[in-house]
Design a protein around this motif. Sequence first.
Motif, PDB file in Angstrom:
ATOM      1  N   GLN A 274      42.728  11.955  52.460  1.00 37.92           N
ATOM      2  CA  GLN A 274      41.854  13.000  52.332  1.00 37.92           C
ATOM      3  C   GLN A 274      40.667  13.022  53.293  1.00 37.92           C
ATOM      4  O   GLN A 274      39.962  13.850  53.364  1.00 37.92           O
ATOM      5  N   ASP A 275      40.463  12.151  54.325  1.00 37.42           N
ATOM      6  CA  ASP A 275      39.546  12.224  55.353  1.00 37.42           C
ATOM      7  C   ASP A 275      40.136  12.639  56.813  1.00 37.42           C
ATOM      8  O   ASP A 275      39.620  12.439  57.590  1.00 37.42           O
ATOM      9  N   HIS A 276      41.463  13.061  56.681  1.00 37.76           N
ATOM     10  CA  HIS A 276      42.334  13.792  57.721  1.00 37.76           C
ATOM     11  C   HIS A 276      41.330  14.711  58.316  1.00 37.76           C
ATOM     12  O   HIS A 276      40.865  15.763  57.677  1.00 37.76           O
ATOM     13  N   PRO A 277      41.147  14.938  59.658  1.00 35.04           N
ATOM     14  CA  PRO A 277      40.278  15.865  60.319  1.00 35.04           C
ATOM     15  C   PRO A 277      40.613  17.248  60.095  1.00 35.04           C
ATOM     16  O   PRO A 277      39.756  18.157  60.112  1.00 35.04           O
ATOM     17  N   ALA A 278      42.306  17.504  59.933  1.00 37.23           N
ATOM     18  CA  ALA A 278      42.701  18.890  59.696  1.00 37.23           C
ATOM     19  C   ALA A 278      41.909  19.574  58.456  1.00 37.23           C
ATOM     20  O   ALA A 278      41.744  20.684  58.132  1.00 37.23           O
ATOM     21  N   ARG A 279      41.308  18.518  57.387  1.00 32.54           N
ATOM     22  CA  ARG A 279      41.080  19.057  56.148  1.00 32.54           C
ATOM     23  C   ARG A 279      39.434  19.289  56.405  1.00 32.54           C
ATOM     24  O   ARG A 279      38.822  19.991  55.622  1.00 32.54           O
ATOM     25  N   ASP A 280      38.530  19.263  57.533  1.00 30.72           N
ATOM     26  CA  ASP A 280      37.478  19.574  57.743  1.00 30.72           C
ATOM     27  C   ASP A 280      37.060  20.904  57.758  1.00 30.72           C
ATOM     28  O   ASP A 280      37.931  21.867  57.912  1.00 30.72           O
ATOM     29  N   MET A 281      35.754  21.322  57.461  1.00 29.63           N
ATOM     30  CA  MET A 281      35.330  22.904  57.447  1.00 29.63           C
ATOM     31  C   MET A 281      35.582  23.420  58.774  1.00 29.63           C
ATOM     32  O   MET A 281      35.998  24.606  58.677  1.00 29.63           O
ATOM     33  N   GLU A 306      46.600   5.852  47.353  1.00 28.52           N
ATOM     34  CA  GLU A 306      45.787   4.615  47.034  1.00 28.52           C
ATOM     35  C   GLU A 306      46.362   3.369  47.637  1.00 28.52           C
ATOM     36  O   GLU A 306      45.717   2.475  48.052  1.00 28.52           O
ATOM     37  N   HIS A 307      47.885   3.416  47.137  1.00 30.56           N
ATOM     38  CA  HIS A 307      48.422   1.946  47.407  1.00 30.56           C
ATOM     39  C   HIS A 307      49.999   1.808  47.868  1.00 30.56           C
ATOM     40  O   HIS A 307      50.467   0.868  47.821  1.00 30.56           O
ATOM     41  N   GLY A 308      50.376   2.917  47.993  1.00 35.06           N
ATOM     42  CA  GLY A 308      51.804   3.196  48.361  1.00 35.06           C
ATOM     43  C   GLY A 308      52.739   3.336  47.092  1.00 35.06           C
ATOM     44  O   GLY A 308      54.053   3.344  47.308  1.00 35.06           O
ATOM     45  N   GLY A 309      52.148   3.591  46.027  1.00 30.07           N
ATOM     46  CA  GLY A 309      53.146   3.823  44.764  1.00 30.07           C
ATOM     47  C   GLY A 309      53.888   2.907  44.567  1.00 30.07           C
ATOM     48  O   GLY A 309      53.468   1.592  44.553  1.00 30.07           O
ATOM     49  N   GLU A 310      55.345   3.172  44.109  1.00 32.94           N
ATOM     50  CA  GLU A 310      56.078   2.047  43.847  1.00 32.94           C
ATOM     51  C   GLU A 310      57.044   1.703  45.020  1.00 32.94           C
ATOM     52  O   GLU A 310      58.085   1.041  44.881  1.00 32.94           O
ATOM     53  N   ILE A 311      56.907   2.190  46.198  1.00 34.77           N
ATOM     54  CA  ILE A 311      57.635   2.024  47.254  1.00 34.77           C
ATOM     55  C   ILE A 311      56.928   1.048  48.319  1.00 34.77           C
ATOM     56  O   ILE A 311      55.860   0.736  48.272  1.00 34.77           O
ATOM     57  N   GLY A 315      50.237   2.893  51.550  1.00 38.74           N
ATOM     58  CA  GLY A 315      49.611   4.175  51.365  1.00 38.74           C
ATOM     59  C   GLY A 315      48.166   3.999  52.408  1.00 38.74           C
ATOM     60  O   GLY A 315      48.208   3.708  53.420  1.00 38.74           O
ATOM     61  N   TRP A 316      47.137   5.144  51.947  1.00 41.86           N
ATOM     62  CA  TRP A 316      45.881   5.132  52.791  1.00 41.86           C
ATOM     63  C   TRP A 316      44.821   4.295  52.648  1.00 41.86           C
ATOM     64  O   TRP A 316      43.877   4.272  53.154  1.00 41.86           O
ATOM     65  N   GLY A 317      44.891   3.731  51.330  1.00 42.94           N
ATOM     66  CA  GLY A 317      43.951   2.843  50.850  1.00 42.94           C
ATOM     67  C   GLY A 317      42.613   3.855  50.121  1.00 42.94           C
ATOM     68  O   GLY A 317      42.842   4.916  50.150  1.00 42.94           O
ATOM     69  N   GLY A 318      41.523   3.188  49.827  1.00 41.49           N
ATOM     70  CA  GLY A 318      40.595   3.756  49.201  1.00 41.49           C
ATOM     71  C   GLY A 318      40.857   4.432  47.953  1.00 41.49           C
ATOM     72  O   GLY A 318      41.925   4.203  47.045  1.00 41.49           O
ATOM     73  N   ILE A 319      39.962   5.277  47.334  1.00 39.56           N
ATOM     74  CA  ILE A 319      40.130   6.188  46.359  1.00 39.56           C
ATOM     75  C   ILE A 319      40.520   7.564  46.385  1.00 39.56           C
ATOM     76  O   ILE A 319      39.801   8.101  47.216  1.00 39.56           O
ATOM     77  N   GLU A 442      56.984   8.636  51.381  1.00 43.51           N
ATOM     78  CA  GLU A 442      55.656   8.995  50.901  1.00 43.51           C
ATOM     79  C   GLU A 442      55.370  10.266  50.357  1.00 43.51           C
ATOM     80  O   GLU A 442      54.557  10.747  49.401  1.00 43.51           O
ATOM     81  N   VAL A 443      56.279  11.345  50.831  1.00 41.06           N
ATOM     82  CA  VAL A 443      55.980  12.448  50.376  1.00 41.06           C
ATOM     83  C   VAL A 443      57.212  12.875  49.298  1.00 41.06           C
ATOM     84  O   VAL A 443      56.808  13.431  48.318  1.00 41.06           O
ATOM     85  N   SER A 444      58.303  12.434  49.593  1.00 38.62           N
ATOM     86  CA  SER A 444      59.374  12.714  48.636  1.00 38.62           C
ATOM     87  C   SER A 444      59.282  12.349  47.206  1.00 38.62           C
ATOM     88  O   SER A 444      59.522  12.684  46.452  1.00 38.62           O
TER      89      SER A 444
END
Length: 492
Positions: A274-281, A306-311, A315-319, A442-444
């Motif tokens: 969610q803090d990826h630069p592509a998402r910037d204004m 948040e934590h990599g799910g079941e695999i 993940g990316w960490g954070g909320i 992480e996507v599939s």
Amino acid sequence: MSIQDNLTINEKKVLLALEEIGSAAPEKLEEKSGLQVDAAMQAAFMLEEKELVSVSEKVLERYSLTKEGEEYTKNGLPERQIIDFLKKPTSLEELRSHFSPQMVGIATGWLVKKGWAKIENGVMVPSGNVYAGKDEETLAAFTDKAKTLEELGSDQGTIKDLLKRKLIIKHEEKFRTVSITDAGNALAVQGLVLEEEIAQLTPDLLKSGAWKEKKFRPYRLDITPKPLYGAKIHPYRRLIEQMRQIFLEMGFAEIKGGIIQSSFWNFDALFQPQDHPARDMQDTFHLDSTCELPTEYFENVAAMHEHGGEIDSCGWGGIWDKELSRRNVLRTHTTSVTVKYLADHPISPVKAFCIDRAYRRETIDPTHTPEFEQLEGVVMDKDMSFADLLGLLAEFYHRMGFEEVRFRPGYFPYTEPSVEPEVYVDGLGWVELGGAGVFRREVSEPLGIKDPVLAWGLGVSRLAMLKLGLKDLRLLYQSDIDWLRKSEVCRT
Ligand SMILES: N[C@@H](Cc1ccccc1)C(=O)O
């Protein structure tokens, strides 16, 4: 070929008519040449090209009264009606009740401008200095017929004011005069043979044999005809169609998706933090609107972030912020369309592509536009491998006419491994044409997809630039008529 041979019979008639009178208006030419006015003028224009006559054009401007103008000519301009009534200072209120508020409104400005009266605290005070204006004289000079400025004895300024007040309207009439030139005269005095000429051989002439007695108008081979540009498909459209055709031939289904996508499908489902630069204004067109998240997936996606799910991922960490994910954007890539399609069709095999527009906040320059096309595709099946991906993309580029294709390592948050395909272009070297890779777990995983997914997003406009030999991408979108006319009709 003599100049005479090169004249049609109508041109000769016009030239002979003018030899006598020097110059003439179209009606006069009709009378003197015995031709219809249109035919005479057509011949006159052809003679003009040969510099045997000249055609001059004069525009005559005439004016006539509008309905309102007629009324004021009869009853006086609003300011005249009011000043005639105004014997002493009178409140605007009283004036409005005597005349209409609308009329007082129109008159006030002019009364002040003409210096006939002043307004003081809502009271109109006559100045005592009232004269007959040029505008009134001009209006009085009108009759039923439209008149020129001279006929009205008026001047430009007054006419402009009256036009602005919509009391008069302007009519423009064009007058043409055809005059014979020295060269035309020289030719006419030699004497012109008026003989009927045939410009087109008809079946009748052939069958009856009458052609033997006729004189044919000779062809002029020294004149370059005006180029004729046929209608054709826009070159960019044609290339897009070619790309579409290649994927259809390879057994892919074409899919479509919305231009407006939630951040969820455009970014989060693709494991973009969610803090990826592509998402910037600065990079994305964010919209004011939001949408509901797909209940069946968003918790899985949140857990993955948040934590990599079941695999076996951290993940990316954070909320993970649900609200951020609900925000709508103009899709920044067509990967948002294919990933949603896979989520809706998680069972193998899937072969789908999408060729459509994407949007990014780019400063417009020769190689960037905020709207551009991408060719997106996915293949999902058991045992699909990275090698299949490279083979498939190489095949596509070969079919597009690029012989040399190579792949450089790349990075996208949603694929591993990732590559950037490049083609070799003479004079330019290796040119990068998009991105591709195998979807990360992480996507599939959060979307319920079990088999490997090969995915790519190729730059369509970049490819079109190469195919059409353009240096400026903007030409693809500008509809430059000159470029469109000259662009080739068939495949290059
Ligand atoms: N979405 C990427 C391209 C891409 C698509 C799919 C897999 C990998 C890369 C882009 O717009 O640049």
